[in-house]
Design an enzyme around this catalytic site. Sequence first.
Site, PDB file in Angstrom:
ATOM      1  N   ARG A  78     -11.113  -1.879  -9.406  1.00 50.28           N
ATOM      2  CA  ARG A  78     -11.098  -2.747 -10.575  1.00 50.28           C
ATOM      3  C   ARG A  78     -10.099  -3.873 -10.380  1.00 50.28           C
ATOM      4  NH1 ARG A  78     -10.910  -0.716 -16.516  1.00 50.28           N
ATOM      5  NH2 ARG A  78      -9.098   0.555 -15.965  1.00 50.28           N
TER       6      ARG A  78
ATOM      7  N   SER B 190      -4.103   3.960  -4.408  1.00 46.66           N
ATOM      8  CA  SER B 190      -4.029   5.418  -4.582  1.00 46.66           C
ATOM      9  C   SER B 190      -4.064   6.183  -3.272  1.00 46.66           C
ATOM     10  CB  SER B 190      -5.185   5.874  -5.453  1.00 46.66           C
ATOM     11  OG  SER B 190      -5.270   5.053  -6.577  1.00 46.66           O
TER      12      SER B 190
ATOM     13  N   ASP C 226      -1.589   5.611  -8.075  1.00 44.05           N
ATOM     14  CA  ASP C 226      -2.297   5.744  -9.360  1.00 44.05           C
ATOM     15  C   ASP C 226      -1.628   6.730 -10.309  1.00 44.05           C
ATOM     16  OD1 ASP C 226      -3.048   7.831  -7.683  1.00 44.05           O
ATOM     17  OD2 ASP C 226      -5.205   7.703  -8.120  1.00 44.05           O
TER      18      ASP C 226
HETATM   19  C1  BG6 Z   1      -8.697   5.629 -13.012  1.00 40.43           C
HETATM   20  C2  BG6 Z   1      -7.380   4.978 -12.640  1.00 40.43           C
HETATM   21  O1  BG6 Z   1      -8.837   5.631 -14.383  1.00 40.43           O
HETATM   22  O2  BG6 Z   1      -8.691   6.937 -12.516  1.00 40.43           O
HETATM   23  C3  BG6 Z   1      -7.289   4.970 -11.131  1.00 40.43           C
HETATM   24  O3  BG6 Z   1      -7.320   3.688 -13.160  1.00 40.43           O
HETATM   25  C4  BG6 Z   1      -7.380   6.368 -10.610  1.00 40.43           C
HETATM   26  O4  BG6 Z   1      -6.068   4.384 -10.729  1.00 40.43           O
HETATM   27  C5  BG6 Z   1      -8.638   7.005 -11.109  1.00 40.43           C
HETATM   28  O5  BG6 Z   1      -7.341   6.354  -9.198  1.00 40.43           O
HETATM   29  C6  BG6 Z   1      -8.723   8.421 -10.677  1.00 40.43           C
HETATM   30  O6  BG6 Z   1      -9.962   8.955 -11.034  1.00 40.43           O
HETATM   31  P1  BG6 Z   1     -11.253   8.893 -10.145  1.00 40.43           P
HETATM   32  O7  BG6 Z   1     -12.099   9.960 -10.708  1.00 40.43           O
HETATM   33  O8  BG6 Z   1     -11.828   7.546 -10.303  1.00 40.43           O
HETATM   34  O9  BG6 Z   1     -10.809   9.200  -8.756  1.00 40.43           O
HETATM   35  C1  GLC Z   2      -5.184  11.190  -3.015  1.00 39.54           C
HETATM   36  C2  GLC Z   2      -4.154  10.169  -2.627  1.00 39.54           C
HETATM   37  C3  GLC Z   2      -3.115  10.024  -3.701  1.00 39.54           C
HETATM   38  C4  GLC Z   2      -3.790   9.745  -5.003  1.00 39.54           C
HETATM   39  C5  GLC Z   2      -4.782  10.821  -5.317  1.00 39.54           C
HETATM   40  C6  GLC Z   2      -5.507  10.561  -6.589  1.00 39.54           C
HETATM   41  O1  GLC Z   2      -4.563  12.398  -3.065  1.00 39.54           O
HETATM   42  O2  GLC Z   2      -3.551  10.551  -1.429  1.00 39.54           O
HETATM   43  O3  GLC Z   2      -2.234   8.988  -3.391  1.00 39.54           O
HETATM   44  O4  GLC Z   2      -2.815   9.692  -6.005  1.00 39.54           O
HETATM   45  O5  GLC Z   2      -5.716  10.891  -4.285  1.00 39.54           O
HETATM   46  O6  GLC Z   2      -6.249   9.408  -6.584  1.00 39.54           O
END
Ligand code: BG6
Ligand code: GLC
Length: 941
Positions: A563, A627, A681
């Site tokens: 995003r 992340s 994240d």
């Molecule tokens: C989102 C966050 O809502 O959730 C992201 O903005 C995060 O930063 C993500 O990585 C994690 O959830 P998913 O299911 O998209 O991996």
């Molecule tokens: C993976 C990444 C970590 C992140 C998590 C959730 O474990 O290594 O940095 O926070 O996924 O997205």
Amino acid sequence: MSARQEDPMGGEVPPGQLPASPCQGWAGSTQSSIQDRNFTVQMQNTLQPLCLSLEKLQQVKVRMLEAIELGLSRRTHAQATVRMQPAFIRSTPDGTERGDFLVVELGDPDLRVLLVRLTGDEHQTVTPVKDQRFPVPKELTQGPGEKLFAFMARCLCEFLDGLGTVQKTFQLGFSFPFPCRQTQLDQSYLLGWTKNIQCSDVEGRDVAQLLQDAIQKQQDRYSIDVLAVVNDTVGTMMGCEPRAEPCEIGLVVDAGTNSCFMAEARHVELVEETGGRMAVVSEWGAFGDDGTLNDLLSDFDRLVDQESLNPGKQRFEKLISSLYLGEIVRHALVQLTKQGGLFNTHTSPSPALKQEALCTQDVLKITDEQGGLATAQRVLRDLGLEASDQDCFIVQQVCSAVCTRAAGLCAAGLAAILSYMCRSRELARLKTSVAVDGVMFRDQTKFSRTLQQRVKQLAPECEVTLVPAKDGGGRGVAMVTAVASRLAAQRQQIGRILAPLKLTLDDLRKVQALLRREMELGLRKETHATSSVRMLPTYVRATPDGSERGDFLALDLGGTNFRVLLVQVGSREQGGVQIVSEVYSIPPEVTQGPGSELFDHIVTCIVDFQSKQGMVGQTLPLGFTFSFPCQQMSLDQGILLSWTKGFSASDCVGKDVVQLLREAVQRKQHFTLDVVAIVNDTVGTMMSCGYDDPRCEVGLIVGTGTNACYMEELRHVGTVAGEEGRMCINMEWGAFGDNGCLDAVFTPFDRQVDEVSLNPGKQRFEKLISGMYLGEIVRRILLHLTDKGLLFRGRPSPKLQTPDIFQTKFLSAIESDGLALRQVCGILEELGLHVTCDDSLVVREVCQVVALRAAQLCGAGVAAVVEKIRENRGLKQLSVTVGVDGTLYKLHPHFAQNMQATVQQLAPRCSVTFLQSEDGSGKGAALIAAVACRVASHQRA
Ligand code: BG6
Ligand code: GLC
Ligand code: GLC
């Protein structure tokens, strides 16, 4: 009544004349022997209501058909008189059933116990090893239910003692001929007693359990498993000897009457099956309880009903079955006696005609064709009635009329079922056997004959062979028990396969303790390298305090979506934080291609976003949610330690991600970016939630991947200088266990999933918990179950070979509360998996076990974190909020609840609130950027 009487064999009798056979049959010489013309008229008046024309029977059939449909439909079932109870039997025997099975048949006056041996060979020989009847004491049939069941258990033990075998363990089928709501083969709740049993405290209860409990109370002499409860009609149908045409109907006319048949499962709305067939017990004895049959009831029927144990109930049964036929005849004879002329001298009925004086056996003997008047006379004499030839003749006519009517009504019912089956199977013709049992069929060729002839007239599209049951329903009950036994064995096998995935509280405590140890190791400078959790400093030193201001650009990379966001942070009075964002997909060839292409793609998305927002040329400070594990030396620098989840772009590991982004910007002309902060994240989520709740000091992600961060005391962070204050630590707990410390928890399925992942041996904890892997674990288990013949009938399902077919949204959908089984089947069908209902139950169970384990492990992780915070601060009790994000957490119907329950159990001294992030972590990244900008401007000043 119709004006013309019909002979059941097809002939018609003109009105006003005495009919030519049974209901009808007094012509010829005997007619002249009836002297009193008046009495003849009375006689005719008495018999007329008992004679049903073909036309009338046709109407009964039509009404029965309507009642069948009302009973099958979910909407009308509760009000229906014919309740059409599913029997959880999906196919008639295939002859492969084998083993020794105990059978108990509750009857009145006898309880029958048998041991049946099924050979499972080509001809399926069935040997009743032993067969014993125990008279049921009258007082037990109307006393407390517990006593009746205790009696059954005692008889069972006595039977087994008599076998003189060393065998102590048996599997049992229970034939229970009363209306029940069955929910599975071994669960059957009594809806209400019928016939002559009226025990207290049984209605509404599971009779399988009641029998099982009663057996258990027999001082554990034998270990007996009650595996199946069946209605006697089902036992009759299932015991039918294999023949050319299938036997898909069971019919009983005994003390009561009832039928069952194989219905198309999709029409049996009480169960959720959609494919194949399911046996349904009609409980047609209650047909007419709503008044449907009132127009054909005689005064005798009304009297019989009033004097019965269940007035107003089982109206159809009371016209047909053996418990009542004797009484109908008796009432007719009483009336004829009162009118004078019968039994010569009496106009008041003889005391010999008192209630229940005449039983159906007597009626059957009296109508016996071979015996003639002499037999009738003998039977009446035995009852204390001196009968002239004429008396005998009249009594015979009454008996015949009552029996013929019973056979005609039974035929109307059977014809309704046949026509229903024919229609619902869209057949022009139906050929089937009907297994029949009960006293009315034993040696009563006449009842069968009339029944068969009437059926032919009433359902001409069906060709029916009546097959008398060989040894009661016992053989059929044994067959059902054999199937139940196979299913139970399969259940056990499935249970054994899933057992290693079920963690005890003790297991979870161990996981919590292990993580705690790894956290300590990861924080300390000297041991940092040996820990599987990296405990990365983030340089975020405080959670938001509301003073953050400004407009920021944010990027959010690493979850399901990428995003780009515009985040405007104002005062709370001005509305706080406003966000505009755009989602971009990143195709796998980019996440797994050259790193430069990944960053070029990111920049392209930013340019697109800016042009859409009319921001071309503006350079806002940027917060970058990235992340993945990064080693940070400051807020705006992060060295990628490794890719995780679905990323593996080349030439990035070991490099500063911010630098890689800047280089991509440089490759794009006339474009600048001002990256001020890179955040994980979890950290973005904690900050985002912290803006709304100052107690939020933990960030948790359960999505594609899983991870947590929390506010640690700086003095514990050996890898960063300084003693005062706190710093947010990105735990990277996904890697917990990469050093082998969690090996005891991994199952072969987990190992398989790990081996074929992008990063074998890495992110072992994450691979037990997060959305990217759970579906794969489920798939591996399903493949194994199929291999073992426990799923998809053991046939390989090519679709199941497809990696990643079960995504998080699938896991969530399949476990949704209140989801009907047919919807579960539907979801699986959509994935291209062709399943039976049993299959879909197994699939759902596997999903549940895998998701529960994930939630519990995640809970153990959170417990370790909050306990550490509590201890850090020397608190007896800690109150803390965890900011959470991720699709698994948000979409799964039970994950959050199961995880929270574990946290409560493992960290009872922490009161933990879970706050779901509303805006994603981009908002948190912007807040961190805001603080960074403020600090920078202070430094400049
Ligand atoms: C989102 C966050 O809502 O959730 C992201 O903005 C995060 O930063 C993500 O990585 C994690 O959830 P998913 O299911 O998209 O991996
Ligand atoms: C993976 C990444 C970590 C992140 C998590 C959730 O474990 O290594 O940095 O926070 O996924 O997205
Ligand atoms: C009664 C019972 C029914 C049984 C029948 C024949 O109608 O309600 O369950 O099948 O009698 O025994």
